[in-house]
Motif scaffolding. Structure first.
Motif, PDB file in Angstrom:
ATOM      1  N   THR A   1      43.360  10.711  21.638  1.00 15.80           N
ATOM      2  CA  THR A   1      42.236   9.860  22.035  1.00 15.80           C
ATOM      3  C   THR A   1      42.087   8.694  21.073  1.00 15.80           C
ATOM      4  O   THR A   1      41.891   7.544  21.488  1.00 15.80           O
ATOM      5  CB  THR A   1      40.936  10.682  22.068  1.00 15.80           C
ATOM      6  OG1 THR A   1      41.036  11.676  23.077  1.00 15.80           O
ATOM      7  CG2 THR A   1      39.736   9.799  22.365  1.00 15.80           C
ATOM      8  N   ILE A   2      42.177   8.983  19.791  1.00 16.10           N
ATOM      9  CA  ILE A   2      42.073   7.929  18.783  1.00 16.10           C
ATOM     10  C   ILE A   2      43.229   6.938  18.911  1.00 16.10           C
ATOM     11  O   ILE A   2      43.039   5.717  18.857  1.00 16.10           O
ATOM     12  CB  ILE A   2      42.027   8.556  17.379  1.00 16.10           C
ATOM     13  CG1 ILE A   2      40.741   9.374  17.225  1.00 16.10           C
ATOM     14  CG2 ILE A   2      42.115   7.491  16.289  1.00 16.10           C
ATOM     15  CD1 ILE A   2      40.699  10.244  15.990  1.00 16.10           C
ATOM     16  N   TYR A   3      44.434   7.469  19.114  1.00 18.46           N
ATOM     17  CA  TYR A   3      45.623   6.630  19.275  1.00 18.46           C
ATOM     18  C   TYR A   3      45.481   5.726  20.505  1.00 18.46           C
ATOM     19  O   TYR A   3      45.713   4.515  20.433  1.00 18.46           O
ATOM     20  CB  TYR A   3      46.847   7.535  19.408  1.00 18.46           C
ATOM     21  CG  TYR A   3      48.185   6.836  19.299  1.00 18.46           C
ATOM     22  CD1 TYR A   3      48.873   6.810  18.097  1.00 18.46           C
ATOM     23  CD2 TYR A   3      48.772   6.223  20.407  1.00 18.46           C
ATOM     24  CE1 TYR A   3      50.111   6.181  18.001  1.00 18.46           C
ATOM     25  CE2 TYR A   3      49.998   5.592  20.317  1.00 18.46           C
ATOM     26  CZ  TYR A   3      50.665   5.588  19.112  1.00 18.46           C
ATOM     27  OH  TYR A   3      51.882   4.964  19.013  1.00 18.46           O
ATOM     28  N   SER A   4      45.074   6.308  21.621  1.00 16.25           N
ATOM     29  CA  SER A   4      44.914   5.525  22.852  1.00 16.25           C
ATOM     30  C   SER A   4      43.833   4.460  22.700  1.00 16.25           C
ATOM     31  O   SER A   4      43.975   3.345  23.209  1.00 16.25           O
ATOM     32  CB  SER A   4      44.570   6.446  24.028  1.00 16.25           C
ATOM     33  OG  SER A   4      45.619   7.339  24.298  1.00 16.25           O
ATOM     34  N   GLY A   5      42.751   4.813  21.991  1.00 14.69           N
ATOM     35  CA  GLY A   5      41.698   3.827  21.746  1.00 14.69           C
ATOM     36  C   GLY A   5      42.233   2.606  21.023  1.00 14.69           C
ATOM     37  O   GLY A   5      41.882   1.466  21.353  1.00 14.69           O
ATOM     38  N   GLY A   6      43.102   2.828  20.035  1.00 11.03           N
ATOM     39  CA  GLY A   6      43.708   1.710  19.313  1.00 11.03           C
ATOM     40  C   GLY A   6      44.630   0.890  20.190  1.00 11.03           C
ATOM     41  O   GLY A   6      44.633  -0.347  20.127  1.00 11.03           O
ATOM     42  N   LEU A   7      45.402   1.545  21.039  1.00 10.12           N
ATOM     43  CA  LEU A   7      46.329   0.829  21.917  1.00 10.12           C
ATOM     44  C   LEU A   7      45.607  -0.059  22.928  1.00 10.12           C
ATOM     45  O   LEU A   7      46.091  -1.125  23.295  1.00 10.12           O
ATOM     46  CB  LEU A   7      47.203   1.826  22.681  1.00 10.12           C
ATOM     47  CG  LEU A   7      48.434   2.397  21.985  1.00 10.12           C
ATOM     48  CD1 LEU A   7      49.159   3.346  22.926  1.00 10.12           C
ATOM     49  CD2 LEU A   7      49.384   1.308  21.515  1.00 10.12           C
ATOM     50  N   LEU A   8      44.441   0.384  23.382  1.00  8.52           N
ATOM     51  CA  LEU A   8      43.747  -0.307  24.470  1.00  8.52           C
ATOM     52  C   LEU A   8      42.790  -1.397  23.999  1.00  8.52           C
ATOM     53  O   LEU A   8      42.250  -2.136  24.826  1.00  8.52           O
ATOM     54  CB  LEU A   8      42.965   0.707  25.313  1.00  8.52           C
ATOM     55  CG  LEU A   8      43.798   1.706  26.118  1.00  8.52           C
ATOM     56  CD1 LEU A   8      42.899   2.750  26.775  1.00  8.52           C
ATOM     57  CD2 LEU A   8      44.623   0.988  27.182  1.00  8.52           C
ATOM     58  N   LEU A   9      42.578  -1.507  22.697  1.00  8.04           N
ATOM     59  CA  LEU A   9      41.555  -2.431  22.198  1.00  8.04           C
ATOM     60  C   LEU A   9      41.722  -3.854  22.708  1.00  8.04           C
ATOM     61  O   LEU A   9      40.751  -4.523  23.054  1.00  8.04           O
ATOM     62  CB  LEU A   9      41.572  -2.452  20.661  1.00  8.04           C
ATOM     63  CG  LEU A   9      40.733  -1.424  19.927  1.00  8.04           C
ATOM     64  CD1 LEU A   9      40.790  -1.693  18.438  1.00  8.04           C
ATOM     65  CD2 LEU A   9      39.298  -1.419  20.416  1.00  8.04           C
ATOM     66  N   ASN A  10      42.940  -4.340  22.739  1.00  4.58           N
ATOM     67  CA  ASN A  10      43.167  -5.752  23.063  1.00  4.58           C
ATOM     68  C   ASN A  10      43.747  -5.951  24.456  1.00  4.58           C
ATOM     69  O   ASN A  10      44.350  -6.987  24.739  1.00  4.58           O
ATOM     70  CB  ASN A  10      44.090  -6.380  22.018  1.00  4.58           C
ATOM     71  CG  ASN A  10      43.449  -6.385  20.642  1.00  4.58           C
ATOM     72  OD1 ASN A  10      42.303  -6.804  20.482  1.00  4.58           O
ATOM     73  ND2 ASN A  10      44.176  -5.900  19.648  1.00  4.58           N
TER      74      ASN A  10
END
Length: 277
Positions: free
Chosen positions: A130-139
């Protein structure tokens, strides 16, 4: 905002894949079957599994082996989501947009957040994926602009490069909406998990007090850290001091990670190249 109404509808195969990705504790066989609905997605994931960063001399020929023995369930879910979004938004008409650099920033942010979160008690309820995906989707909103408004984004990117301006600030100034809000609009339309919608909707809200607040703080830290590391700029720990206190993250963890990230950058660039093309 009118152009955002023309966002593409996801193909049925992509909808089924996203549903599988966002199913907690999905069996590997069921996830592999869902991913197989998109041969291009499988090809990219196999490319990642066979890259030097992951394979370590092994030859991975099928998606089940890639998930079970090489990439892992959580990482496959996160990467598959990012690759689907990248395929939908063809940014080649935006001359100034560097897809490889975009994904390098996103990957570095995601990896940084995942590594630092291990030491933060307030984030124990969030899974690593979840944390990893959150970082990927930020931009992801920048991808949307590159697809819907390629000429306008090209102009912004050129202005920022020539005048050393912030891309995020110039998008907000010239478009009237931040790329975080544009990303939120996309995730909301496609009904992606509420957590990711919330992260983008409130990324710029420094007064947000929900349970996701520690994750938002961490992602802000990792965005700036990844930008500095990729640009080869020195890290000033004082710039992170207030936010680190908010989430009880030792400043030395930031400095340690800043030293580790450049060592992994060549491998990360290969991953970004596969994702961006």
């Amino acid at each position: 905002m009118n152009s955002l109404k023309n966002l593409p509808v996801l193909p049925e195969a992509s909808l089924r894949i996203l549903a599988a990705i966002n199913t907690p504790e999905i069996p590997i066989d069921k996830l592999a079957d869902a991913l197989s609905l998109s041969p291009s997605l499988v090809a990219r994931l196999l490319g990642l599994a066979n890259s030097a960063y992951f394979a370590r001399g092994r030859n991975v020929a099928d998606i089940r082996t890639a998930i079970f023995q090489v990439l892992g369930l959580d990482l496959v879910k996160a990467l598959a989501m990012a690759i689907i979004l990248n395929v939908v938004f063809d940014t080649r008409k935006c001359q100034g947009f560097d897809a490889e650099h975009f994904w390098l920033r996103s990957l570095t942010t995601a990896v940084s957040a995942q590594k630092l979160a291990v030491e933060i008690p307030q984030l124990r309820e969030f899974t690593p994926s979840t944390i990893y995906s959150g970082g990927l989707l930020l931009n992801i909103g920048v991808l949307v602009l590159g697809y819907l408004q390629p000429d306008e984004l090209h102009g912004i990117l050129i202005d920022c490069k020539n005048n050393r301006l912030s891309v995020a600030q110039e998008i907000s100034r010239q478009m009237g909406q931040s790329h975080y809000q544009i990303g939120y609009f996309l995730l909301h339309k496609w009904q992606l998990p509420m957590l990711y919608q919330l992260l983008l909707k409130n990324y710029e809200n420094k007064y947000f007090e929900g349970m996701e607040q520690p994750l938002l703080v961490l992602l802000r830290i990792c965005q700036r850290l990844s930008a500095a590391v990729i640009a080869g700029e020195p890290i000033n720990p004082l710039e992170f001091e207030l936010e680190c206190r908010q989430i009880e993250l030792p400043l030395e963890n930031i400095l340690e990670l800043a030293e580790q990230l450049p060592e992994n950058q060549p491998a990360m660039q290969k991953l970004a190249a596969i994702m961006g093309h």
